[in-house]
Design a protein around this motif. Sequence first.
Motif, short mmCIF file in Angstrom:
data_model
loop_
_atom_site.label_atom_id
_atom_site.label_comp_id
_atom_site.label_asym_id
_atom_site.label_seq_id
_atom_site.Cartn_x
_atom_site.Cartn_y
_atom_site.Cartn_z
N UNK A 14 13.81 30.38 -14.27
CA UNK A 14 12.88 31.47 -14.47
C UNK A 14 12.17 31.92 -13.19
N UNK A 15 11.75 30.96 -12.38
CA UNK A 15 10.96 31.35 -11.21
C UNK A 15 11.78 32.12 -10.19
N UNK A 37 12.70 27.16 -18.01
CA UNK A 37 11.27 27.27 -17.71
C UNK A 37 10.90 26.71 -16.35
N UNK A 38 11.59 25.65 -15.93
CA UNK A 38 11.17 24.95 -14.71
C UNK A 38 11.98 25.34 -13.48
N UNK A 41 9.23 28.51 -22.27
CA UNK A 41 9.82 29.81 -22.59
C UNK A 41 9.21 30.29 -23.91
N UNK A 61 15.88 24.96 -22.40
CA UNK A 61 14.51 25.49 -22.27
C UNK A 61 13.84 24.93 -21.02
N UNK A 62 14.06 23.64 -20.78
CA UNK A 62 13.42 23.01 -19.62
C UNK A 62 13.97 23.60 -18.33
N UNK A 81 15.32 17.65 -9.45
CA UNK A 81 14.06 16.95 -9.20
C UNK A 81 13.16 16.84 -10.42
N UNK A 82 13.74 17.03 -11.60
CA UNK A 82 12.93 16.92 -12.82
C UNK A 82 13.08 15.52 -13.41
N UNK A 83 12.00 14.75 -13.41
CA UNK A 83 12.03 13.41 -13.99
C UNK A 83 11.53 13.50 -15.41
N UNK A 84 12.48 13.48 -16.35
CA UNK A 84 12.14 13.64 -17.76
C UNK A 84 12.16 12.27 -18.41
N UNK A 85 11.06 11.91 -19.08
CA UNK A 85 10.97 10.62 -19.71
C UNK A 85 12.03 10.40 -20.77
N UNK A 123 6.79 22.21 -22.21
CA UNK A 123 6.77 21.00 -21.38
C UNK A 123 5.53 20.99 -20.50
N UNK A 137 4.76 19.74 -16.77
CA UNK A 137 5.29 19.19 -15.53
C UNK A 137 4.10 18.68 -14.73
N UNK A 174 14.79 11.62 -24.05
CA UNK A 174 15.98 12.46 -24.08
C UNK A 174 15.68 13.72 -24.87
N UNK A 175 16.45 14.75 -24.62
CA UNK A 175 16.24 16.04 -25.26
C UNK A 175 17.54 16.50 -25.91
N UNK A 204 4.78 24.55 -18.93
CA UNK A 204 5.98 25.39 -18.82
C UNK A 204 6.53 25.62 -20.21
N UNK A 255 6.66 14.10 -12.95
CA UNK A 255 7.18 13.64 -14.23
C UNK A 255 7.02 14.80 -15.22
N UNK A 256 8.00 14.93 -16.10
CA UNK A 256 7.95 16.00 -17.08
C UNK A 256 7.86 15.40 -18.48
#
Lengths: 317, 189
Positions: free
Chosen positions: A193-194, A189-190, B32, A185-186, A171-175, B38, B40, A177-178, B30, B54-55
């Motif tokens: 981690x939780x 972190x998202x 690390x 990391x994303x 469910x992560x909508x990333x604009x 990032x 979010x 590219x990474x 967010x 959106x991230x």
Amino acid sequence: MKRSAPIRELLQARADLFDEVRRFFRARGVLEVDTPLLSAAAGTDPALEPFVTRHCGAEGDRARYLQTSPEFHMKRLLAEGSGDIFQIAHAFRQGELGRRHNPEFILLEWYRIGYDHHRLMVEVAELVNRLLDRKLPVEKITYRSLFQRRFGWDPLETAAAEMARTAAKEGIAMGGSLDRDQWLDLLMGAVVQRELGRGALTFVHDYPASQASLARLHPQDFRLASRFELYLEGVELANGFHELTDAAEQLARFEADNRKRRQRGQQPLPVDRRLIEALERGLPDCSGVALGLDRLLMLKLEAGALAEVLTFPYAVA
Amino acid sequence: MATYSTNEFRGGLKLLLDGDPCVIIENEFVKPGKGQAFNRVKLRNLKTGRVLEKTFKSGESVEAADVVERDLQYLYTDGEYWYFMDPETFEQYQADANAMGEAVKWIKDQDVCNVTLWNGQPIAVEAPNFVVLEITDTDPGLKGDTSGGGGKPATLETGAVVRVPLFVQIGEKIKVDTRSGEYVSRVKD
């Protein structure tokens, strides 16, 4: 301003935490030290942006950096023969502001000579349980198995496109590219981690070498770094290394950091020559760790945000 | 073109995403400790009302949306557009059915509505929370059957249908909560 407790109670809890840290290390012969917050060089890590200021004196106008952690000065002390040391230090990081971040925060950092990172993890767990007055079980998992277990792929092998698909599924909508490490990391972190450290002290260890930071590489597998992080109740609490002692390798990493900075459009930063010289003279084999004391207090007081346990968070400082 | 950096993100900020104006509901940082940072962000699309996530990589810039909210007075409709006026500048605006949404059911001329303007065009119209409207049609039978929760449907002067207690009659005025579409009370002139 919302505080987790009435001011006297909050101040008492902070003071008690510092007292307990000092008692813990005194009993173990680890010496408290105090090093400068301002220095001529900061870390080059592209993920950490230092505050820059200037000193105008007789010798001219010089850039000075507020430390992002006390690591470099402490390593110089170790190289000079300090023995085991700890420090409760303010650290500063640009742009880090959120529920669990404040641009100025307190790190507890300590170094143990002759320890590898596994032995240091044992001590970290003892300290955290003492500070929280708990007997939380300890859980250890490698970075690789963590991702394999959660997403079914190997973080060392998998291509960025596959990671992107996983992120979308989560469910992560990333604009844009990474690169691979940014996707990791994303997802860390998202998503990951939780879920970590629920009712336990969860140590994630043996990170990909691309995220070695200041850790030495794994002696049996150079794709891995001897680095760990501690998570409790979904909060990242500490980051530790079996420290890199090789001066040439350290210099190469600083230079690689600066190349990455330029690629990403960030300002390159001066390399800490004094640290490199100290490593050349010889840093004893040691492990070190930095633990976020404000975050620990946040967990101890069951506060909803870091700002609730700081005397004056960024917004009102 | 105005832009916002992720460092400026906070609730209420209006951004242009995929060509649509959106408002930030929630912004979570967010990061690390030794990794990429990032933001979010949870947003509401101001045209469709849909909530999206959106991230962004921290430090990125996003185009700002020129969105303002105004209290405008409703004048009339020609069936295609609904016309509003700014009571201070007398400037007029026309909203289409899309922008009107549910508000169509509740407003009559002179009502003051909160209107969201994007580049000067209405994209969302909010009816006042409470409106007073006359009943134009409802079953008069007082002893009528009490099924359906003890109420009966009543048609209002705007065409909206609400459930009202059995004792309420044609020609009476009632107060309605436009957010829930529920009857609140009878109103005596």
